[in-house]
Design a protein around this motif. Sequence first.
Motif, PDB file in Angstrom:
ATOM      1  N   GLU A  71       0.815  -1.218   0.000  1.00  0.00           N
ATOM      2  CA  GLU A  71       0.000   0.000   0.000  1.00  0.00           C
ATOM      3  C   GLU A  71       0.849   1.267   0.000  1.00  0.00           C
ATOM      4  O   GLU A  71       0.339   2.355  -0.257  1.00  0.00           O
ATOM      5  CB  GLU A  71      -0.961   0.006   1.193  1.00  0.00           C
ATOM      6  N   ASP A  72       2.151   1.127   0.298  1.00  0.00           N
ATOM      7  CA  ASP A  72       3.046   2.286   0.229  1.00  0.00           C
ATOM      8  C   ASP A  72       3.126   2.846  -1.193  1.00  0.00           C
ATOM      9  O   ASP A  72       3.480   4.009  -1.388  1.00  0.00           O
ATOM     10  CB  ASP A  72       4.459   1.916   0.710  1.00  0.00           C
ATOM     11  N   LEU A  73       2.798   2.005  -2.175  1.00  0.00           N
ATOM     12  CA  LEU A  73       2.827   2.465  -3.576  1.00  0.00           C
ATOM     13  C   LEU A  73       1.776   3.537  -3.851  1.00  0.00           C
ATOM     14  O   LEU A  73       1.880   4.267  -4.850  1.00  0.00           O
ATOM     15  CB  LEU A  73       2.603   1.286  -4.526  1.00  0.00           C
ATOM     16  N   LEU A  74       0.767   3.639  -3.014  1.00  0.00           N
ATOM     17  CA  LEU A  74      -0.261   4.663  -3.214  1.00  0.00           C
ATOM     18  C   LEU A  74       0.304   6.078  -3.067  1.00  0.00           C
ATOM     19  O   LEU A  74      -0.308   7.036  -3.526  1.00  0.00           O
ATOM     20  CB  LEU A  74      -1.419   4.451  -2.235  1.00  0.00           C
ATOM     21  N   LYS A  75       1.477   6.202  -2.460  1.00  0.00           N
ATOM     22  CA  LYS A  75       2.130   7.504  -2.321  1.00  0.00           C
ATOM     23  C   LYS A  75       2.811   7.943  -3.615  1.00  0.00           C
ATOM     24  O   LYS A  75       3.196   9.094  -3.752  1.00  0.00           O
ATOM     25  CB  LYS A  75       3.171   7.453  -1.199  1.00  0.00           C
TER      26      LYS A  75
END
Length: 163
Positions: free
Chosen positions: A140-144
Amino acid sequence: MFEKLSKKLNLTQTELKISGFLILTLIVGILIKFIFGINEKTDLTFYNYAQIDSIFFSSDENDGNNSEIINKNVDYKQEVFDFNKQSFNNVYTKQLPAEKSINLNKATKQELMSLPGIGETTAKNIIELREKIGRFRKPEDLLKVKGIGSKKLDKIINYIFID
């Protein structure tokens, strides 16, 4: 005068002026028609196109091969392709990686570009964010990353893992 009339009719002054112009033009047109007697009815509903058609479909054999033109079967798709220089035989399709095959913390730009919906710029942005934060802790860090939303993350989450 226009101000009072526009308030009474609930119109702007510009709308009132345009309406007045149109009504005045209509009245002048009707007066000109009656003054000059332009009220003859002409039958414009019928026009014989036979003379013009004879130019294109001449019965004389020496003028051309019109019957060949009329009966010619044309493959229109092929004609469109003939004008297009692009080869449709070698269509590039993106080869998707195997499931859970790309380590998000060690992936190269080319590996990231093999993911669905990830192009060169987005892959570059992923690498820049990874360098900035040190390492990814969860997918979910890719959402940044600019260019990755929840829909794109859903498409690529099956192909990535984090160690």
